[in-house]
Motif scaffolding. Structure first.
Motif, short mmCIF file in Angstrom:
data_model
loop_
_atom_site.label_atom_id
_atom_site.label_comp_id
_atom_site.label_asym_id
_atom_site.label_seq_id
_atom_site.Cartn_x
_atom_site.Cartn_y
_atom_site.Cartn_z
N ASP A 65 34.67 38.10 47.68
CA ASP A 65 34.65 38.27 46.22
C ASP A 65 36.01 38.77 45.77
OD1 ASP A 65 34.11 38.68 43.58
OD2 ASP A 65 32.53 40.17 43.88
N VAL A 66 36.72 37.96 44.98
CA VAL A 66 38.05 38.37 44.49
C VAL A 66 37.97 38.95 43.09
CG1 VAL A 66 39.19 36.65 45.93
CG2 VAL A 66 38.55 36.06 43.59
N ASN A 67 36.79 39.03 42.53
CA ASN A 67 36.62 39.50 41.15
C ASN A 67 36.17 40.96 41.13
OD1 ASN A 67 36.51 39.40 38.35
ND2 ASN A 67 34.39 38.67 38.33
N VAL A 68 36.91 41.82 41.83
CA VAL A 68 36.52 43.23 41.91
C VAL A 68 37.62 44.15 41.40
CG1 VAL A 68 34.94 42.86 43.82
CG2 VAL A 68 37.34 43.41 44.29
N HIS A 69 38.73 43.60 40.94
CA HIS A 69 39.86 44.42 40.49
C HIS A 69 40.58 43.67 39.39
CE1 HIS A 69 43.79 46.46 40.59
NE2 HIS A 69 43.15 47.48 41.13
N PRO A 70 40.92 44.34 38.27
CA PRO A 70 41.58 43.62 37.16
C PRO A 70 42.85 42.91 37.57
CG PRO A 70 40.88 45.81 36.46
CD PRO A 70 40.65 45.75 37.93
N ALA A 71 43.63 43.50 38.48
CA ALA A 71 44.87 42.87 38.93
C ALA A 71 44.65 42.00 40.17
CB ALA A 71 45.92 43.94 39.22
N LYS A 72 43.40 41.85 40.60
CA LYS A 72 43.05 41.00 41.75
C LYS A 72 43.78 41.44 43.02
CE LYS A 72 44.49 37.47 39.43
NZ LYS A 72 44.75 38.12 38.13
N ALA A 73 44.04 42.76 43.13
CA ALA A 73 44.75 43.28 44.29
C ALA A 73 43.81 43.63 45.44
CB ALA A 73 45.55 44.52 43.90
N GLU A 74 42.51 43.73 45.16
CA GLU A 74 41.54 44.06 46.19
C GLU A 74 40.47 42.97 46.23
OE1 GLU A 74 39.92 47.91 45.48
OE2 GLU A 74 41.88 48.91 45.39
N VAL A 75 39.83 42.86 47.36
CA VAL A 75 38.75 41.90 47.54
C VAL A 75 37.59 42.61 48.22
CG1 VAL A 75 40.28 39.89 47.66
CG2 VAL A 75 39.70 41.13 49.76
N ARG A 76 36.45 41.93 48.25
CA ARG A 76 35.29 42.47 48.93
C ARG A 76 34.70 41.37 49.80
NH1 ARG A 76 32.52 44.48 44.83
NH2 ARG A 76 33.48 46.53 45.09
N PHE A 77 34.55 41.66 51.09
CA PHE A 77 34.06 40.67 52.03
C PHE A 77 32.54 40.78 52.18
CE2 PHE A 77 38.43 41.56 53.38
CZ PHE A 77 38.96 40.27 53.38
N ARG A 78 31.92 39.62 52.30
CA ARG A 78 30.47 39.61 52.48
C ARG A 78 30.11 40.16 53.86
NH1 ARG A 78 27.20 34.16 51.28
NH2 ARG A 78 27.91 34.75 49.18
N GLU A 79 30.85 39.75 54.90
CA GLU A 79 30.63 40.27 56.26
C GLU A 79 31.83 41.15 56.64
OE1 GLU A 79 28.86 36.06 56.03
OE2 GLU A 79 30.93 36.80 56.01
N ALA A 80 31.88 42.34 56.05
CA ALA A 80 33.03 43.22 56.25
C ALA A 80 33.22 43.59 57.72
CB ALA A 80 32.87 44.49 55.41
N GLY A 81 32.11 43.82 58.43
CA GLY A 81 32.21 44.18 59.84
C GLY A 81 32.83 43.08 60.68
N ASP A 82 32.48 41.83 60.38
CA ASP A 82 33.05 40.71 61.14
C ASP A 82 34.55 40.58 60.89
OD1 ASP A 82 30.52 40.23 62.02
OD2 ASP A 82 30.15 38.50 60.71
N VAL A 83 34.94 40.78 59.64
CA VAL A 83 36.36 40.68 59.30
C VAL A 83 37.15 41.78 60.01
CG1 VAL A 83 38.05 40.87 57.44
CG2 VAL A 83 35.96 39.54 57.11
#
Length: 620
Positions: free
Chosen positions: A310-328
């Motif tokens: 998910d790239v829609n978590v920060h107004p400047a698009k500087a952060e992302v959120r992964f669905r499988e964070a542990g795998d990443v």
């Protein structure tokens, strides 16, 4: 005392709709924090328009002028007013916010910039006429004909002119210009197929080119242009794939670590991000080979299905959120650790060049006539010649079984007297054959392609540490019981903290138990250390458990404690080593992972290239 609170009104306040100009100025505070963030938005728009060349022009740190020109597909004249409206974009249709592949998608950047400065937008699509539109402090002007061959030019002057209070929060022109340059370099890494030119025209005229990158350079050449050729030449290649996640790129050797985290670049599906999860994974991967306060450099591309991030978590698009964070995280940590282990005993090439540069021709302090070979010369006296002859005497033979300690292969318990090795022994490995020990600290070895200088203590510290870890993973570190337990006195709370980790220490061959208030009895020490004092080891371990607290995993804490223990079991500076000991140390360095640096990230050896030495003496 009886004054009402400032946020309490005598009557119920009315809810009102903010006008568009106020909304845009508020949004600008999130999207356009400083000139560098405006450049980021404009360059990303250019890349989304399939631009092959992007030219950025700034003046006064971007405060008075920001201009981005590109050769992309352009904007039709009838759509220019819409391009300046909030939440208007050509990159998504709003039906799917989970599969975003473009840099931008919010449709806020141009409207926000136009609300806080004087913005002009000039564009020409293929097969159409060029047109221009301007907006000043939120007031949009009419569309007018313009002159432009192709693409789009966005010019923003007097940033924050409509909100002058924001100007007070900007840094100096130089600092803002440096932030813009860093932003452009990050985007250049994200888009190695596009060309970039950054020009500073402060003071008028053509200005100066701050950064230039040609299109179609390729990833390696682009990384070399941004971080330097030396980084690419010494960096570890990273390539790993697992469950649809692919990680590629370059990671620096631990000996190339820096004092600040300024050279850590992550791209997720081509988007440059500063993501906490990725930065944390990088730190975890290097935790075993870097000292606190040191930071590795890297350029890493992570590619995955867009719906998994998910790239829609920060107004400047500087952060992302992964669905499988542990795998990443697991992929990043595993890939980097595998690359570090594969580096073996590799050291830093730049350190070798720095070591060579530290050499000076001639005799220090002598200012006599310089001969034809470029160095000063002073004839040695008889005493110096006698000393040299004694030093160059052949190394006496070492009797078999001369006291070598089987717990630490190749190293004897007692110091050896000789310091100069015979020069007729072969160079069996990459680190060559030991020739001498100087200052009772450094081993001088001769390899086929150069001279090797080894810090014996730093190298042996890493070897002992890796041996302790391997033994712990296999069946526990062998312990050597003490005939008479050593009693170590300390503060009561310190003793209590250490005793909380008694079980963990037992796995490392260190057995302790309480011995009254403020005292600990040491019953056994790790066998690999040989005869050492227990008190300094316990004090170092106490510092480690105090610093780490409960925030680190059990394995990480055990590794950190093992590192402290290894420091006490390694060769100390000032100890003389024999030829067999030195060569045994060189062979073990070659066979041990991570041996190019000690447990604290310092280099264990440097190479002085034969050709560079010849050039130093004018032989080339």
């Amino acid at each position: 005392m009886n004054q009402p609170a400032p946020n309490i009104h005598p009557s119920v306040p009315q809810i009102r709709q903010l006008d568009e100009a106020a909304s845009n100025r508020i949004a600008a505070g999130e999207v356009v924090e400083r000139p560098a963030s405006a450049i980021k938005e404009l360059v990303e728009n250019a890349l989304d328009a399939d631009a092959r060349r992007v030219e950025i022009t700034i003046a006064d740190g971007g405060k008075t002028l920001l201009r981005v020109s590109d050769d992309g597909h352009g904007i039709p004249a009838d759509q220019l007013p819409l391009a300046l409206a909030r939440h208007a974009t050509s990159k998504i249709d709003g039906t799917d916010l989970l599969a975003i592949t473009s840099f931008g998608f919010r449709g806020e950047a141009l409207a926000s910039m136009g609300a806080v400065g004087r913005l002009s937008l000039r564009s020409r699509p293929a097969g159409a006429e060029a047109a221009e539109i301007t907006v000043t402090a939120g007031r949009i002007g009419p569309v007018r004909p313009a002159a432009l061959s192709r693409g789009t030019v966005v010019e923003l002057r007097d940033l924050f002119a409509a909100t002058p209070a924001r100007l007070k929060f900007l840094r100096t022109d130089r600092a803002e210009a440096q932030a813009i340059a860093d932003t452009v370099r990050r985007l250049a890494l994200a888009a190695p197929d596009a060309g970039f030119t950054l020009r500073d025209v402060s003071g008028g005229g053509e200005g100066r080119v701050v950064f230039r990158a040609d299109p179609d350079e390729g990833a390696e050449a682009r990384v070399a242009r941004v971080l330097g050729r030396a980084f690419v030449d010494t960096a570890l290649r990273v390539e790993a794939e697992r469950d649809g996640l692919r990680l590629t790129g370059f990671a620096a050797l631990p000996t190339e670590a820096r004092g600040a985290a300024v050279a850590q670049h992550f791209m997720v599906n081509g988007r440059p991000v500063r993501d906490r999860l990725l930065l944390g994974a990088l730190k975890a991967a290097y935790a075993d080979v870097l000292a606190p306060g040191r930071h590795p450099a890297c350029v890493l591309w992570l590619d995955l299905d867009p719906v998994r991030v998910d790239v829609n978590v920060h107004p400047a698009k500087a952060e992302v959120r992964f669905r499988e964070a542990g795998d990443v995280r697991g992929l990043v940590v595993g890939a980097l650790r595998h690359a570090l282990a594969g580096a073996g005993h590799r050291g830093s090439g730049s350190l070798s060049m720095a070591a060579l540069g530290a050499f000076q021709a001639g005799v220090p302090g002598h200012h006599g006539h310089h001969g034809g070979h470029g160095g000063s010369f002073q004839r040695p006296g008889p005493a110096a010649l006698d000393t040299a002859r004694a030093a160059m005497a052949p190394w006496p033979a070492i009797a078999p079984g001369g006291g070598a300690d089987p717990r630490i292969p190749g190293l004897s318990e007692a110091p050896s007297a000789p310091v100069i090795a015979a020069a007729d022994t072969p160079a069996p490995g990459p680190l060559g054959a030991a020739r001498a020990q100087v200052f009772a600290t450094y081993i001088v070895a001769e390899a086929e392609d150069g001279l090797i200088l080894v810090d014996a203590h730093a190298a042996h510290e890493r070897l002992v540490y890796e041996r302790l870890k391997a033994q712990r993973a296999r069946d526990g570190v062998p312990a050597q019981p003490l005939l008479v337990p050593e009693i170590v006195e300390m503060a009561s709370d310190a003793a209590a903290r250490l005793l909380e980790h008694a079980d963990d220490l037992d796995r490392l061959g260190l057995r302790i138990e309480p011995f009254g208030p403020g005292a600990i009895a040491v019953r056994a020490l790790p066998a690999a250390l040989g005869p050492v004092a227990a008190a300094p080891i316990l004090r170092d371990i106490l510092d480690e458990v105090t610093d780490a607290g409960a925030s680190r995993s059990l394995e990480a804490r055990l590794d950190a404690i093992a590192s402290r223990i290894a420091c006490h079991g390694s060769v100390r500076a000032g100890r003389r080593l024999g030829a067999e000991e030195m060569n045994a140390l060189l062979r073990e360095i070659e066979a041990t992972p991570h041996s190019g640096q000690c447990n604290h990230g310092r280099p264990t050896w440097v190479r002085l290239d034969r050709g560079a030495l010849d050039r130093l003496f004018g032989r080339s």
